[in-house]
Design a protein around this motif. Structure first.
Motif, mmCIF file in Angstrom:
data_model
loop_
_atom_site.group_PDB
_atom_site.id
_atom_site.type_symbol
_atom_site.label_atom_id
_atom_site.label_comp_id
_atom_site.label_asym_id
_atom_site.label_seq_id
_atom_site.Cartn_x
_atom_site.Cartn_y
_atom_site.Cartn_z
ATOM 1 N N VAL A 92 -5.955 53.518 13.561
ATOM 2 C CA VAL A 92 -7.581 53.117 13.104
ATOM 3 C C VAL A 92 -8.410 52.724 11.202
ATOM 4 C CG1 VAL A 92 -9.736 54.143 13.275
ATOM 5 C CG2 VAL A 92 -8.322 53.979 14.959
ATOM 6 N N GLU A 93 -7.591 53.221 11.016
ATOM 7 C CA GLU A 93 -7.791 53.138 9.639
ATOM 8 C C GLU A 93 -7.739 51.474 8.685
ATOM 9 O OE1 GLU A 93 -5.397 55.847 7.956
ATOM 10 O OE2 GLU A 93 -6.797 57.248 8.374
ATOM 11 N N ALA A 94 -6.045 51.313 9.530
ATOM 12 C CA ALA A 94 -5.748 49.471 8.854
ATOM 13 C C ALA A 94 -6.886 48.613 9.189
ATOM 14 C CB ALA A 94 -4.493 49.115 9.765
ATOM 15 N N ILE A 95 -7.776 49.168 10.346
ATOM 16 C CA ILE A 95 -8.319 47.895 11.309
ATOM 17 C C ILE A 95 -9.852 48.521 10.592
ATOM 18 C CG2 ILE A 95 -10.292 47.496 13.221
ATOM 19 C CD1 ILE A 95 -7.757 49.252 15.076
ATOM 20 N N TYR A 122 -14.102 62.913 15.104
ATOM 21 C CA TYR A 122 -14.281 62.172 15.802
ATOM 22 C C TYR A 122 -14.895 61.066 14.653
ATOM 23 C CZ TYR A 122 -15.717 63.705 20.543
ATOM 24 O OH TYR A 122 -15.080 63.443 22.189
ATOM 25 N N GLY A 123 -14.763 62.068 13.434
ATOM 26 C CA GLY A 123 -14.725 61.196 11.947
ATOM 27 C C GLY A 123 -14.926 59.573 11.801
ATOM 28 N N ILE A 124 -13.537 59.706 12.482
ATOM 29 C CA ILE A 124 -12.606 58.010 12.584
ATOM 30 C C ILE A 124 -12.889 57.041 12.981
ATOM 31 C CG2 ILE A 124 -10.151 58.991 12.070
ATOM 32 C CD1 ILE A 124 -9.449 58.402 14.896
ATOM 33 N N PHE A 125 -14.503 57.136 13.685
ATOM 34 C CA PHE A 125 -15.282 56.626 14.289
ATOM 35 C C PHE A 125 -16.163 56.207 14.022
ATOM 36 C CE2 PHE A 125 -12.289 58.465 17.836
ATOM 37 C CZ PHE A 125 -11.070 57.175 17.966
ATOM 38 N N ASP A 126 -16.503 55.091 13.992
ATOM 39 C CA ASP A 126 -18.506 54.113 13.240
ATOM 40 C C ASP A 126 -19.214 54.931 14.573
ATOM 41 O OD1 ASP A 126 -18.017 52.429 10.800
ATOM 42 O OD2 ASP A 126 -16.475 51.684 12.140
ATOM 43 N N THR A 183 0.325 53.696 25.098
ATOM 44 C CA THR A 183 1.475 53.816 24.931
ATOM 45 C C THR A 183 2.142 54.457 22.916
ATOM 46 O OG1 THR A 183 3.133 51.438 24.539
ATOM 47 C CG2 THR A 183 2.685 52.489 26.804
ATOM 48 N N THR A 184 1.629 53.502 22.462
ATOM 49 C CA THR A 184 1.841 53.975 20.747
ATOM 50 C C THR A 184 1.149 52.777 20.309
ATOM 51 O OG1 THR A 184 3.282 52.334 20.384
ATOM 52 C CG2 THR A 184 4.361 54.453 20.905
ATOM 53 N N ALA A 185 0.377 52.926 18.841
ATOM 54 C CA ALA A 185 -0.534 52.527 18.351
ATOM 55 C C ALA A 185 0.540 51.064 17.450
ATOM 56 C CB ALA A 185 -0.301 53.231 16.621
ATOM 57 N N GLN A 186 1.632 51.146 17.268
ATOM 58 C CA GLN A 186 3.097 50.190 17.142
ATOM 59 C C GLN A 186 2.778 49.212 18.121
ATOM 60 O OE1 GLN A 186 3.948 49.162 14.104
ATOM 61 N NE2 GLN A 186 3.929 46.977 14.478
ATOM 62 N N ASP A 187 2.484 48.828 19.209
ATOM 63 C CA ASP A 187 2.714 48.801 20.691
ATOM 64 C C ASP A 187 0.607 47.687 21.032
ATOM 65 O OD1 ASP A 187 3.729 47.607 23.253
ATOM 66 O OD2 ASP A 187 1.733 48.856 23.997
ATOM 67 N N ALA A 188 -0.428 48.642 20.659
ATOM 68 C CA ALA A 188 -1.155 48.107 20.749
ATOM 69 C C ALA A 188 -1.590 47.209 19.782
ATOM 70 C CB ALA A 188 -2.200 49.641 20.403
ATOM 71 N N ALA A 189 -1.603 47.735 18.430
ATOM 72 C CA ALA A 189 -1.235 45.935 17.019
ATOM 73 C C ALA A 189 -0.185 45.018 17.515
ATOM 74 C CB ALA A 189 -0.453 46.844 15.900
#
Length: 202
Positions: A92-95, A122-126, A183-189
């Protein structure tokens, strides 16, 4: 830069250790629960997920229907001990570092929503789109329609949606949203890179 909106589910995507159903069932006093009883209980729970009743009322209704003692506390909260998934946070931070908007689209109930607020999870979200406040829940198409109405500058094909439940992903896909079973953040990326060429390193 093409405009994209990234939508993340919360449970089993951003946090894990959040499944409490079995503990709630035992605490209500069920010795065993049939498929019919489970379905009835989940239908009542869905009303709480849409914000039509409180989570405590969902327990009280189920106990009354099943002839069980009235609950002495809110078991949905008692056993709720979510843990943040570090790789998901980094994703999320990278996005966001690349200038894209990231929101949460979550099926939740009052006490779980409040827990995440109090713990600043929830602080990581806009922005957070929570079913109990929206009156809409996944996989109903109206859930994403409500998000699109609020996020007017994005079309469905400019949205990416990540959820651990295939039913929710397929429902989002039916509207033209780029949706992926998480499944994983890497897979989503890697999915994002495959769809539009964007690369996020974390």
């Amino acid at each position: 830069m093409k405009n994209y909106l990234f939508i993340f589910d919360m449970g089993n995507v951003i946090v894990n250790n959040c499944a409490v159903f079995e503990d709630v069932v035992k605490s209500l006093g069920f010795k065993e629960i049939s498929e019919t009883q489970k379905r009835d209980m989940m239908n009542v729970f869905a009303a709480a997920t849409r914000g039509n009743i409180t989570s405590m009322e969902s327990l009280e209704i189920t106990a009354r229907r099943e002839g069980l003692p009235a609950p002495c506390e809110n078991f949905w909260l008692k056993f709720f001990k979510p843990e943040m998934i570090e790789d998901s946070l980094k994703f999320v931070e990278a996005i966001k570092k690349q200038g894209y908007r990231v929101v949460c689209g979550t099926n939740t109930i009052d006490v779980h929503y409040n827990y995440h607020i109090e713990h600043k999870e929830y602080g990581i979200f806009d922005k957070v789109y929570a079913s109990n406040l929206m009156g809409q829940m996944k996989p109903d198409a109206t859930f994403w329609m409500a998000i699109k109405e609020a996020e007017k500058s994005y079309s469905y094909d400019e949205m990416f949606f990540f959820d651990d439940m295939e039913e929710n992903v397929r429902a989002a896909e039916s509207l033209g949203i780029n949706a992926h079973v998480f499944t994983t953040a890497q897979d989503a990326a890697e999915y994002v890179k495959k769809i539009c060429g964007l690369e996020f390193k974390f």
